[in-house]
Scaffold this motif. Structure first.
Motif, short mmCIF file in Angstrom:
data_model
loop_
_atom_site.label_atom_id
_atom_site.label_comp_id
_atom_site.label_asym_id
_atom_site.label_seq_id
_atom_site.Cartn_x
_atom_site.Cartn_y
_atom_site.Cartn_z
N ASN A 269 -16.12 7.07 2.17
CA ASN A 269 -16.71 7.01 1.28
C ASN A 269 -17.98 6.64 2.44
O ASN A 269 -17.80 6.90 3.63
N ALA A 270 -18.99 6.53 1.96
CA ALA A 270 -20.09 7.00 2.52
C ALA A 270 -20.62 5.96 2.94
O ALA A 270 -22.02 5.69 4.25
N SER B 129 -11.51 3.75 0.76
CA SER B 129 -12.31 2.45 1.04
C SER B 129 -12.24 2.96 2.85
O SER B 129 -13.51 2.89 3.09
N GLY C 34 -22.32 3.43 2.10
CA GLY C 34 -23.63 2.68 1.82
C GLY C 34 -23.58 1.18 1.08
O GLY C 34 -22.73 1.20 0.51
N GLU D 208 -11.74 8.60 -5.76
CA GLU D 208 -12.25 7.29 -6.84
C GLU D 208 -12.44 7.28 -8.31
O GLU D 208 -12.03 7.93 -8.82
N VAL E 293 4.30 1.07 -5.41
CA VAL E 293 4.67 0.25 -6.54
C VAL E 293 5.24 0.99 -8.01
O VAL E 293 3.93 1.91 -8.17
N GLY F 109 -18.67 1.01 -5.30
CA GLY F 109 -18.05 -0.69 -5.28
C GLY F 109 -17.34 -1.06 -3.58
O GLY F 109 -17.05 -1.74 -3.39
N PHE F 110 -17.79 -0.16 -2.45
CA PHE F 110 -17.75 -0.79 -1.27
C PHE F 110 -18.80 -2.03 -1.07
O PHE F 110 -17.95 -2.92 -0.33
N GLN F 111 -19.31 -1.76 -1.09
CA GLN F 111 -20.82 -2.63 -0.85
C GLN F 111 -20.58 -3.96 -1.67
O GLN F 111 -20.62 -5.11 -1.34
N GLU G 215 0.79 -1.08 0.06
CA GLU G 215 0.02 -0.08 0.37
C GLU G 215 0.89 0.95 0.08
O GLU G 215 1.92 1.49 1.40
N LYS G 216 0.49 2.43 -1.12
CA LYS G 216 1.76 3.12 -0.74
C LYS G 216 0.95 4.18 0.05
O LYS G 216 2.46 4.62 0.25
#
Ligand SMILES: Cc1cc2nc3c(=O)[nH]c(=O)nc-3n(C[C@H](O)[C@H](O)[C@H](O)COP(=O)(O)OP(=O)(O)OC[C@H]3O[C@@H](n4cnc5c(N)ncnc54)[C@H](O)[C@@H]3O)c2cc1C
Ligand code: FES
Lengths: 122, 378
Positions: free
Chosen positions: B51-52, B48, B54, B312, B178, B341-343, B39-40
């Protein structure tokens, strides 16, 4: 508990305005802050902490701490220490807590607290 | 070789520690695969974590419904699965119809859904709308509801995957941007700002930077990025239990248990991904706020406490890329989630793990190919 220093040497020409604090009409000097008006009229509790439900009042009295939030004309979260009174202003101590339920109003803006909360608050 | 502690070799290296990367790491570790996440910045630092929250099955593009459906099942028991608190609450989600045109839109959608044998979206009339949302504006005529939907707390959810993966042996190294990928024999050599790593398989979960990583794998695709904005109010008296959206207007909000109301709706600020920065567009936030007032008059009494945006990745068709690389062996993509994309997090991890360990997924992923925008050139 609180009084205006100006009351010690009354200046008869001092203009007064009439406002409503927690359903009670009070007369206060023009240009005074909402918090001063509340304190001088014995309503020093601005809000209940929304987490602990403990009473709160002004802390910094200069706009920094947000302890003094009240409802003014139906709008919550107004800083009592930073707002000047104006004639007819309706001020209400704020009692929004995590448990508050909004009750739909037939018309107009805002919400009312249900009976349970009113009881808690006393 | 690498500057930071941690192993420099793994079977699978995942690039990006958002929910997709963490969920993929979890699923692989669960299957006994040796996995490393690079992870940078910090895990959950980007979309992630901000976000909201949802968790929405309602209104999904048909192509996404099968994935979203399974993911929604996972959310219902995710806390147990990960032994953590994701903050998930099943609250139902209602999209409000403001007028007859909206009802027509919903009717058409329902026909399409029923043809495909999807029955999770139910239309409701004005009376039921008012029963479920007593504070809705008088003119609203109805809506559509999905009962399984709700919300979760984004950074808690992403961390839950990370911790569960770590407990199963996955390694996470932060501060590792990376910069270069090379094929050497049957391995991938990964160079970051601070070290060198080696793996058999690569997974690109790099969010708003994923097109750059894709290019390192030889895949070009028309991904863009943007900065959707959110705002949250101070505590309000409880007035809305379901999560709320609108059929034809950019409205989305939810009231949390502590009374605060999170307002979204897709308005975008200014994105500067090179510097990890976003700038807010206050005029658009104001428009979003007034939308909320239009649907819920009580929102006139709301006080906005904080506003923010996240970076995003978007695809032209607003569908993600969930795909094997077309130009490199042993490389995979999961990005371009286009603000929803969270869901999908829970299911994406399963799909990626299947692609790697079983070489295929049971889901039809043809709509999500990385090369779906490539035009045939004569
Ligand atoms: C404001 C906002 C509201 C949203 N609301 C919702 C919602 O309500 N419901 C919903 O389902 N979705 C929502 N989304 C979308 C959702 O947040 C994203 O689709 C999802 O979080 C994407 O996860 P990810 O893991 O792909 O990306 P990210 O979380 O962005 O993770 C990607 C990670 O990769 C890292 N990375 C990038 N390049 C490199 C590199 N070269 N080397 C190493 N690491 C790298 C980044 O630092 C980043 O941490 C919202 C998004 C935003 C911004
Ligand atoms: S008393 Fe501190 S802001 Fe009013």
């Amino acid at each position: 508990m609180f009084r205006y220093l100006a009351d010690d040497a009354p200046n008869k020409s001092q203009q007064q305005v009439c406002i409503i604090i927690n359903d009670r009409k009070v007369t206060v000097p023009v240009n005074t802050s909402v918090w001063s008006a509340m304190a001088a009229s014995g309503e020093a509790t601005t809000r209940l902490s929304s987490v602990s439900q403990q009473p709160r009042s002004a802390y910094c009295a200069m706009g920094a701490c947000f302890e003094c939030l009240v409802e003014i004309d139906g709008l919550p979260n107004q800083q009592a220490c930073m707002t000047r009174v104006y004639p007819g202003m309706e001020v209400r101590s704020q009692t929004i807590t995590e448990a508050s339920q909004a009750v739909p109003l037939a018309a107009g803006l805002g919400y009312e607290l249900n009976a349970d909360q009113e009881a808690d608050h006393d | 070789m690498n500057a930071q502690a941690g192993k420099s070799k793994a079977s699978v290296i995942i690039i990006g520690g958002g929910i997709q990367g963490c969920s993929t790491a979890y699923q692989l570790a669960k299957r006994g695969i040796d996995v490393l996440v690079l992870e940078k910045d910090r895990v959950a630092r980007h979309a992630s974590g901000v976000n909201a929250g949802g968790v929405r099955l309602l209104g999904r593009d048909i192509a996404e419904v099968p994935l979203s459906n399974v993911s929604m099942q996972r959310w219902q028991t995710l806390d147990d699965e990960l032994d953590a608190d994701t903050g998930f609450r099943r609250r139902s989600l209602i999209n409000i119809a403001a007028d007859e045109a909206d009802i027509q839109t919903l009717q058409k959608r329902q026909d399409v859904m029923h043809q495909q044998c999807y029955f999770h979206e139910t239309m409701i009339d004005q009376q039921e709308l008012r029963e479920r949302l007593p504070h809705v504006a008088d003119y609203c005529v109805g809506g559509v509801v999905s009962e399984t939907d709700g919300y979760a707390i984004p950074y808690k959810s992403t961390f839950a995957f990370r911790q569960a993966a770590a407990r199963l042996g996955a390694n996470f190294v932060e501060g590792q941007q990376v910069q270069q990928l090379r094929r050497v024999g049957n391995s991938w050599l990964v160079e970051t700002v601070a070290g060198r790593y080696e793996a058999e398989y690569l997974v690109n979960c790099a969010g708003a930077w994923a097109d750059q990583v894709a290019v390192m794998m030889g895949d070009n695709c028309p991904m863009t990025y943007s900065a959707p904005m959110l705002m949250i109010t101070t505590r309000m008296p409880h007035f809305a239990t379901p999560v709320v959206g609108a059929v034809s207007r950019p409205l989305s909000f939810k009231q949390f248990e502590n009374g605060t109301v999170l307002i979204g709706g897709g308005a975008k600020g200014f994105a500067d991904r090179a510097n990890n920065k976003t700038r807010l567009d206050y005029a658009k936030l104001a428009a979003g706020a007034s939308n909320a007032v239009d649907f819920f008059p009580i929102m006139r009494t709301a006080t906005v406490n904080r506003m923010w945006a996240g970076l995003e990745a978007y695809m032209p068709d607003n569908l993600p890329v969930i795909s094997a690389s077309v130009n490199s062996p042993n490389a995979f993509h999961a990005f371009g989630f286009s603000a929803h994309g969270f869901q999908l997090g829970p299911v994406v991890g399963e799909v990626m793990a299947d692609l790697i360990t079983r070489t295929h997924s049971d889901f039809d992923l043809s709509a999500f190919r990385v090369d779906r925008f490539e035009r045939k050139v004569l």
